[in-house]
Design an enzyme around this catalytic site. Structure first.
Site, PDB file in Angstrom:
ATOM      1  N   ARG A 249       0.825  -1.137   0.015  1.00  0.00           N
ATOM      2  CA  ARG A 249       0.123   0.084   0.030  1.00  0.00           C
ATOM      3  C   ARG A 249       0.899   1.301   0.085  1.00  0.00           C
ATOM      4  NH1 ARG A 249      -3.798  -1.282   4.130  1.00  0.00           N
ATOM      5  NH2 ARG A 249      -2.214  -0.128   5.610  1.00  0.00           N
TER       6      ARG A 249
ATOM      7  N   TYR B 127     -14.390  22.908  -9.427  1.00  0.00           N
ATOM      8  CA  TYR B 127     -15.104  21.630 -10.093  1.00  0.00           C
ATOM      9  C   TYR B 127     -16.236  21.093  -9.204  1.00  0.00           C
ATOM     10  CZ  TYR B 127     -14.110  16.821 -11.577  1.00  0.00           C
ATOM     11  OH  TYR B 127     -14.664  15.451 -12.122  1.00  0.00           O
TER      12      TYR B 127
ATOM     13  N   ASP C  54      -6.457  23.762  -7.192  1.00  0.00           N
ATOM     14  CA  ASP C  54      -6.901  22.890  -8.063  1.00  0.00           C
ATOM     15  C   ASP C  54      -6.181  23.490  -9.498  1.00  0.00           C
ATOM     16  OD1 ASP C  54      -7.603  21.165 -10.119  1.00  0.00           O
ATOM     17  OD2 ASP C  54      -9.564  20.564  -9.086  1.00  0.00           O
TER      18      ASP C  54
ATOM     19  N   LYS D 237      -6.072  13.968 -16.561  1.00  0.00           N
ATOM     20  CA  LYS D 237      -6.187  14.606 -17.821  1.00  0.00           C
ATOM     21  C   LYS D 237      -4.885  14.803 -18.531  1.00  0.00           C
ATOM     22  CE  LYS D 237     -10.207  15.547 -15.846  1.00  0.00           C
ATOM     23  NZ  LYS D 237     -10.548  16.604 -14.856  1.00  0.00           N
TER      24      LYS D 237
HETATM   25  C1  LIG Z   1     -11.371  16.198 -13.758  1.00  0.00           C
HETATM   26  C2  LIG Z   1     -10.991  17.052 -12.535  1.00  0.00           C
HETATM   27  C3  LIG Z   1     -10.928  16.529 -11.430  1.00  0.00           C
HETATM   28  C4  LIG Z   1     -11.240  15.349 -10.749  1.00  0.00           C
HETATM   29  O1  LIG Z   1     -10.164  14.454 -11.434  1.00  0.00           O
HETATM   30  P1  LIG Z   1     -10.475  12.727 -11.489  1.00  0.00           P
HETATM   31  O2  LIG Z   1      -9.173  12.212 -11.660  1.00  0.00           O
HETATM   32  O3  LIG Z   1     -11.593  12.855 -12.647  1.00  0.00           O
HETATM   33  O4  LIG Z   1     -11.312  12.523 -10.119  1.00  0.00           O
HETATM   34  C5  LIG Z   1     -10.538  17.447 -10.270  1.00  0.00           C
HETATM   35  N1  LIG Z   1     -10.489  18.765 -10.898  1.00  0.00           N
HETATM   36  C6  LIG Z   1     -10.522  19.267 -11.969  1.00  0.00           C
HETATM   37  C7  LIG Z   1     -10.289  20.969 -12.170  1.00  0.00           C
HETATM   38  C8  LIG Z   1     -10.784  18.260 -13.019  1.00  0.00           C
HETATM   39  O5  LIG Z   1     -10.804  18.859 -14.175  1.00  0.00           O
END
Ligand SMILES: *Cc1c(COP(=O)(O)O)cnc(C)c1O
Length: 382
Positions: free
Chosen positions: A49, A102, A174, A199
């Site tokens: 883990r 988000y 973020d 992403k």
């Molecule tokens: C997609 C996204 C997330 C979440 O990411 P996941 O890997 O899909 O859980 C968080 N913040 C932003 C700005 C995003 O575009």
């Protein structure tokens, strides 16, 4: 060293005789020891883990990307954000969250944190220094996202951080939009920078991963401990895929940011489009702030169409052949979504509808334009 060079060479295995270019994937839950007493050594990874060598290699690449001291890797971007938030707050605290955040993060704060007795207050993303007026004795954390998801407001991060520091409040951002390439929040004093590595880093729409990069050792310790308490773990296969994405990240990002700005400029000139919302576009209300703090753009932007029915917007999207209908961005394929139904804003202006978000992939710009042009031609305005 320039970025392209750095991320081609970073976190590679030490070369011996006939060493593979990439790290091996070590799959393990149980790790075996030949001496019983070694099981409890604190200087050794004792269980699957806690990651593996390739996890460490990926964490190092993220530290270098954003000038962080430590990176914790998560099984999704959402997990990275929520665990990082949890590591900084406790019952009775007050949290300030950007209204442009988000959606699932907003839900986490409003629903989950609220059950824990933590109050979340939304702020207008364009608040700047005035955020000081919202600070209470119990304010512990400010959660930013710049530009905002869907609506792309740029925040005055340096001004907000300055006020947070004066009031001894943690800050988290973020930073998914910039891929850590066009904006470096830790260098502005932000405590934690989170990414949905799903992403740009995955880059091929087939891996879920998130990271939280910490500015200081104290913050990193809090994040790591909370991640451990909550049983956080991610497979080495997924980590391998994200590290592979790092190798082509800079080149893909450059191509996609160029396509996205060119496409936005072109769309802005189309008669059925009232305006585009792209921070790198001169018409964006926060363009000057973007120019001051960012060194580049991203692959997504929105366009506000002239008034037309919801049905017409959906038909416009359905007719596109090169843009997939799906969430996310940063992959090699272009995507398009109708944002209107999910744009719930409390503290900032609602946009004058229909809002369509485009995520640019690696296709040729002219092909993308032709695809949109054909569908726009059939769009019936109200
Ligand atoms: C997609 C996204 C997330 C979440 O990411 P996941 O890997 O899909 O859980 C968080 N913040 C932003 C700005 C995003 O575009």
């Amino acid at each position: 060293m320039k970025k392209e060079t750095k991320f081609s060479h970073i976190s590679r295995p030490k070369i011996g005789i006939a060493t593979p270019v990439n790290h091996n994937i070590t799959k393990a839950s149980t790790l075996l020891f030949n001496k019983s007493k070694d099981l409890y050594r604190s200087d050794i990874r004792g269980y699957g883990r806690h990651g593996s060598e390739i996890h460490d290699a990926l964490a190092h690449a993220f530290n270098v990307l954003e000038d962080g001291v430590a990176t914790t890797i998560f099984p999704s971007g959402l997990a990275a954000c929520t665990v990082a938030i949890l590591s900084l707050v406790k019952t009775g605290d007050h949290v300030l969250l950007t209204d442009s955040s988000y959606g699932p993060i907003k839900k986490f704060c409003m629903q989950f944190l609220s059950i824990m007795g933590i109050e979340t207050e939304l702020y207008n993303p364009r608040i700047g220094c005035d955020i000081e007026k919202l600070i209470k004795k119990s304010t512990r954390l400010i959660i930013m996202e710049s530009p905002g998801s869907l609506s792309f407001e740029i925040q005055d991060v340096p001004a907000i951080v300055k006020i947070a520091k004066k009031n001894k409040i943690f800050t988290l951002i973020d930073n998914t939009w910039s891929a850590g390439l066009s904006f470096k929040p830790l260098n502005h004093g932000v405590d934690i920078s989170c990414h949905a590595a799903t992403k740009y880093f995955g880059g091929h729409s087939d891996i879920m991963c998130g990271v939280a990069i910490s500015r200081t050792k104290e913050i990193a310790k809090k994040v790591k401990q909370t991640a451990t308490h909550l049983g956080n773990s991610i497979s080495p296969d997924d980590v391998y895929g994200i590290l592979r994405g790092f190798r082509t990240l800079v080149t893909r990002f450059k191509q996609q940011e160029e396509t996205s700005l060119s496409l936005a400029k072109w769309l802005n000139e189309q008669s059925k489009v009232s305006r585009v919302i792209h921070p790198a576009h001169i018409s964006h209300p926060d363009h000057e702030l973007w120019k001051r703090d960012f060194t580049g753009g991203g692959c997504i932007f929105s366009a506000v169409f002239k008034p037309c029915s919801e049905d017409e917007v959906n038909k416009f999207i359905d007719r596109l052949e090169l843009f997939g209908i799906g969430f996310s961005y940063g992959g090699y394929e272009s995507l398009c979504i109708n944002c209107d139904p999910q744009l719930i804003r409390e503290k900032s202006n609602k946009l004058p509808g229909p809002l369509i978000r485009f995520a640019c992939g690696l296709e040729n710009l002219e092909d993308l334009k032709i695809d949109i042009e054909k569908s726009l031609l059939k769009l019936k305005l109200a």
